[in-house]
Design a protein around this motif. Structure first.
Motif, PDB file in Angstrom:
ATOM      1  N   ASP A  46      29.768  -6.429  43.673  1.00 45.43           N
ATOM      2  CA  ASP A  46      31.350  -6.975  43.339  1.00 45.43           C
ATOM      3  C   ASP A  46      32.496  -6.721  43.907  1.00 45.43           C
ATOM      4  O   ASP A  46      33.263  -7.115  44.711  1.00 45.43           O
ATOM      5  N   ALA A  47      32.810  -5.009  43.485  1.00 44.11           N
ATOM      6  CA  ALA A  47      33.652  -4.533  44.224  1.00 44.11           C
ATOM      7  C   ALA A  47      33.418  -4.342  45.817  1.00 44.11           C
ATOM      8  O   ALA A  47      34.367  -4.213  46.805  1.00 44.11           O
ATOM      9  N   PRO A  82      35.830 -11.090  37.005  1.00 39.90           N
ATOM     10  CA  PRO A  82      36.291 -11.982  36.455  1.00 39.90           C
ATOM     11  C   PRO A  82      34.882 -12.475  36.760  1.00 39.90           C
ATOM     12  O   PRO A  82      34.235 -13.306  37.317  1.00 39.90           O
ATOM     13  N   PHE A  83      33.487 -11.952  37.453  1.00 42.58           N
ATOM     14  CA  PHE A  83      32.331 -12.427  37.819  1.00 42.58           C
ATOM     15  C   PHE A  83      31.379 -12.150  37.238  1.00 42.58           C
ATOM     16  O   PHE A  83      30.148 -12.730  36.893  1.00 42.58           O
ATOM     17  N   SER A  84      31.536 -11.296  35.626  1.00 40.75           N
ATOM     18  CA  SER A  84      30.799 -10.906  34.815  1.00 40.75           C
ATOM     19  C   SER A  84      29.966 -12.232  33.915  1.00 40.75           C
ATOM     20  O   SER A  84      28.893 -12.159  33.262  1.00 40.75           O
ATOM     21  N   ASN A  85      30.473 -13.501  34.083  1.00 41.24           N
ATOM     22  CA  ASN A  85      29.692 -14.024  33.192  1.00 41.24           C
ATOM     23  C   ASN A  85      29.650 -15.688  34.136  1.00 41.24           C
ATOM     24  O   ASN A  85      28.865 -16.447  33.867  1.00 41.24           O
ATOM     25  N   LEU A  86      28.976 -15.357  35.414  1.00 41.30           N
ATOM     26  CA  LEU A  86      28.197 -15.888  36.386  1.00 41.30           C
ATOM     27  C   LEU A  86      26.881 -15.545  36.649  1.00 41.30           C
ATOM     28  O   LEU A  86      26.922 -14.693  36.523  1.00 41.30           O
ATOM     29  N   ASP A  87      26.254 -16.782  36.618  1.00 44.83           N
ATOM     30  CA  ASP A  87      24.802 -16.087  37.596  1.00 44.83           C
ATOM     31  C   ASP A  87      24.601 -15.598  38.626  1.00 44.83           C
ATOM     32  O   ASP A  87      26.114 -16.162  39.711  1.00 44.83           O
ATOM     33  N   ALA A  88      23.605 -15.123  38.968  1.00 45.00           N
ATOM     34  CA  ALA A  88      23.899 -14.592  40.926  1.00 45.00           C
ATOM     35  C   ALA A  88      24.375 -15.413  41.594  1.00 45.00           C
ATOM     36  O   ALA A  88      24.761 -14.551  42.236  1.00 45.00           O
ATOM     37  N   GLY A  89      23.432 -16.314  41.394  1.00 48.98           N
ATOM     38  CA  GLY A  89      23.347 -17.559  42.666  1.00 48.98           C
ATOM     39  C   GLY A  89      25.241 -17.629  43.109  1.00 48.98           C
ATOM     40  O   GLY A  89      25.963 -17.600  43.740  1.00 48.98           O
ATOM     41  N   LEU A  90      25.697 -18.212  41.404  1.00 43.95           N
ATOM     42  CA  LEU A  90      27.353 -18.670  41.474  1.00 43.95           C
ATOM     43  C   LEU A  90      27.838 -17.194  41.829  1.00 43.95           C
ATOM     44  O   LEU A  90      29.256 -17.449  42.789  1.00 43.95           O
ATOM     45  N   ARG A  91      28.118 -16.340  40.767  1.00 40.61           N
ATOM     46  CA  ARG A  91      27.998 -14.720  41.537  1.00 40.61           C
ATOM     47  C   ARG A  91      28.754 -14.682  43.229  1.00 40.61           C
ATOM     48  O   ARG A  91      29.890 -14.374  43.094  1.00 40.61           O
ATOM     49  N   GLY A 113      32.232 -21.553  37.437  1.00 37.29           N
ATOM     50  CA  GLY A 113      32.400 -21.555  38.726  1.00 37.29           C
ATOM     51  C   GLY A 113      33.645 -21.419  38.624  1.00 37.29           C
ATOM     52  O   GLY A 113      34.954 -21.563  39.216  1.00 37.29           O
ATOM     53  N   GLN A 114      34.288 -23.400  38.214  1.00 39.25           N
ATOM     54  CA  GLN A 114      35.078 -24.130  38.592  1.00 39.25           C
ATOM     55  C   GLN A 114      35.962 -24.036  37.436  1.00 39.25           C
ATOM     56  O   GLN A 114      36.813 -23.910  38.363  1.00 39.25           O
ATOM     57  N   GLN A 153      38.817 -12.269  31.228  1.00 47.07           N
ATOM     58  CA  GLN A 153      36.933 -12.412  31.776  1.00 47.07           C
ATOM     59  C   GLN A 153      36.633 -13.423  31.158  1.00 47.07           C
ATOM     60  O   GLN A 153      36.018 -14.354  31.778  1.00 47.07           O
ATOM     61  N   ASP A 154      37.253 -14.454  29.987  1.00 46.16           N
ATOM     62  CA  ASP A 154      36.531 -15.490  29.406  1.00 46.16           C
ATOM     63  C   ASP A 154      37.313 -16.676  30.294  1.00 46.16           C
ATOM     64  O   ASP A 154      37.489 -17.102  29.428  1.00 46.16           O
ATOM     65  N   TYR A 155      38.206 -16.050  31.612  1.00 44.52           N
ATOM     66  CA  TYR A 155      39.144 -17.357  31.381  1.00 44.52           C
ATOM     67  C   TYR A 155      40.330 -18.099  31.347  1.00 44.52           C
ATOM     68  O   TYR A 155      41.547 -17.935  31.799  1.00 44.52           O
ATOM     69  N   ALA A 156      40.031 -18.331  29.680  1.00 44.60           N
ATOM     70  CA  ALA A 156      41.047 -18.506  28.812  1.00 44.60           C
ATOM     71  C   ALA A 156      41.978 -19.846  29.082  1.00 44.60           C
ATOM     72  O   ALA A 156      43.344 -19.691  29.384  1.00 44.60           O
ATOM     73  N   LEU A 157      41.179 -20.630  28.796  1.00 42.80           N
ATOM     74  CA  LEU A 157      42.187 -21.699  29.451  1.00 42.80           C
ATOM     75  C   LEU A 157      42.190 -22.173  28.185  1.00 42.80           C
ATOM     76  O   LEU A 157      41.661 -22.941  27.105  1.00 42.80           O
ATOM     77  N   PHE A 158      42.836 -23.542  27.804  1.00 43.66           N
ATOM     78  CA  PHE A 158      43.236 -24.614  27.077  1.00 43.66           C
ATOM     79  C   PHE A 158      42.348 -25.239  26.963  1.00 43.66           C
ATOM     80  O   PHE A 158      42.532 -26.266  27.597  1.00 43.66           O
ATOM     81  N   PRO A 159      41.469 -25.728  25.699  1.00 49.53           N
ATOM     82  CA  PRO A 159      40.479 -26.726  26.328  1.00 49.53           C
ATOM     83  C   PRO A 159      41.208 -28.036  25.891  1.00 49.53           C
ATOM     84  O   PRO A 159      40.559 -28.208  26.067  1.00 49.53           O
ATOM     85  N   HIS A 160      42.302 -28.532  25.588  1.00 49.24           N
ATOM     86  CA  HIS A 160      42.814 -29.221  24.866  1.00 49.24           C
ATOM     87  C   HIS A 160      44.121 -29.979  25.583  1.00 49.24           C
ATOM     88  O   HIS A 160      44.841 -30.927  25.598  1.00 49.24           O
ATOM     89  N   LEU A 161      43.853 -29.772  27.103  1.00 47.88           N
ATOM     90  CA  LEU A 161      44.708 -29.454  27.935  1.00 47.88           C
ATOM     91  C   LEU A 161      44.306 -29.904  29.255  1.00 47.88           C
ATOM     92  O   LEU A 161      43.210 -28.943  29.414  1.00 47.88           O
TER      93      LEU A 161
END
Length: 350
Positions: free
Chosen positions: A201-202, A165-174, A142-143, A89-97
């Motif tokens: 979403d579903a 996967p879409f819960s953190n996005l605003d309506a237009g980007l969603r 979104g990116q 849900q929070d993408y879990a990307l590594f900020p230092h990479l």
């Protein structure tokens, strides 16, 4: 044989509790299918996803993926050996990479040259080929989501799991990301399960939807079938607004006698059940000067795409009906309206 087969999956977090988090869930998914697990918070959809991923072990039942048993009784294949991709849900990307190194992270067994080539391939697939040297904090939500999807796709998994996967996005980007994610999954022929509590979403991304409530499956159907033919009152209300009313089945098995009069069903009932409930979608109520039903408008709510009217039918002491009217129609509270009901949007429910 199904690509992913869940048989009677049950999850009890505490042995002395009588209420399982997930109860006897069975599901067959074909290769390349996109499935959504839809339901309110606490219904068991994320627990089901975690059991498929291997983060939780089922108390009962079996899970088979691509002909391989990955969970059965006391035996379970480790999450990293299931060849399943996960988008959190929070993408879990590594900020230092960098973005490219984030995508390469799960390719531990690959040679360096192959890692770089595969990272370039999936970044190009998600439309971020020129972003490889940037860092997560330099990208929009979104990116970042597309990077998370690229990372999940990189090892060429048998299955991808996506948790809200879409819960953190605003309506237009969603709306855009629904389209982009579906396109990418279709282009790669990837089998995917998406957990969401949002009907839109579903409906936008799924071949089939699994509606859950209190750990149990309520209905499995295509979006169109789910909306037009909900199995029970819970599904009817959860996958969209509806008017629920009790009635008596007529002898022709095609009409139901209700407090607003006879209502025509989309198709004949298979059996005579005297007392029934029906679901009538608001957009199935079409305003017409010569409509057979009429009542007084109590409220008018402007919804952008339509106006939602609450209408008290003449002589009715029951709950007022919700009706969608065209935005160009001039309607004020206190107005008298007439309407007809489209049978295709009327369903018998349990």
């Amino acid at each position: 044989m199904s690509f992913l087969h869940l048989k009677d999956i049950t999850k009890l977090y505490h042995k002395n509790t009588e209420i399982p988090a997930v109860h006897s869930v069975s599901l067959n998914i074909e290769k390349g299918e996109i499935i959504s697990l839809l339901g309110p918070s606490g219904c068991g959809k994320t627990t089901t996803l975690r059991m498929i991923a291997g983060f939780e072990q089922p108390s009962e039942g079996t899970i088979e993926l691509d002909g391989r048993m990955i969970s059965s009784g006391e035996k379970a294949v480790a999450p990293e050996k299931r060849n399943i991709g996960m988008v959190f849900q929070d993408y879990a990307l590594f900020p230092h990479l960098t973005i490219k190194k984030n995508v390469m992270f799960g390719l531990n067994q690959w040679k360096t040259r192959e890692k770089r080539k595969r990272a370039d391939e999936v970044l190009d697939l998600v439309g971020l080929a020129s972003y490889g040297n940037r860092y997560p904090n330099e990208l929009s939500g979104g990116q970042q989501q597309r990077v998370a999807l690229a990372r999940a796709l990189a090892p060429k998994p048998n299955l991808i799991l996506m948790d809200e996967p879409f819960s953190n996005l605003d309506a237009g980007l969603r709306e855009k990301m629904r389209y982009d994610v579906t396109r990418i999954l279709r282009e790669t022929g990837t089998t995917a399960i998406i957990v969401t509590h949002d009907q839109k979403d579903a409906f936008a991304v799924s071949d089939r939807i699994v509606v859950m409530k209190e750990g149990e499956v309520q209905q499995i159907a295509s979006p169109k079938e789910m909306y037009r033919c909900p199995k029970n009152c819970f599904v009817a209300q959860f996958v969209g607004k509806t008017n629920l009313m009790a009635g008596t089945m007529c002898q022709d098995l095609k009409h139901v006698d209700t407090h607003i009069g006879k209502v025509c069903l989309a198709s004949h009932s298979e059996e005579m059940i005297e007392n029934v409930k029906i679901s009538i979608r608001p957009e199935g109520c079409r305003l017409s000067e010569e409509g057979r039903y009429n009542g007084v408008v109590e409220t008018v709510t402007y919804g952008g795409e339509f106006q939602e009217l609450t209408v008290r039918l003449n002589g009715s002491t029951e709950e007022a009906m919700s009706i969608y009217a065209p935005v160009e129609t001039d309607i004020e509270p206190g107005s008298v309206v007439s309407f007809d009901i489209t049978p295709e949007l009327v369903a018998l429910v349990e």
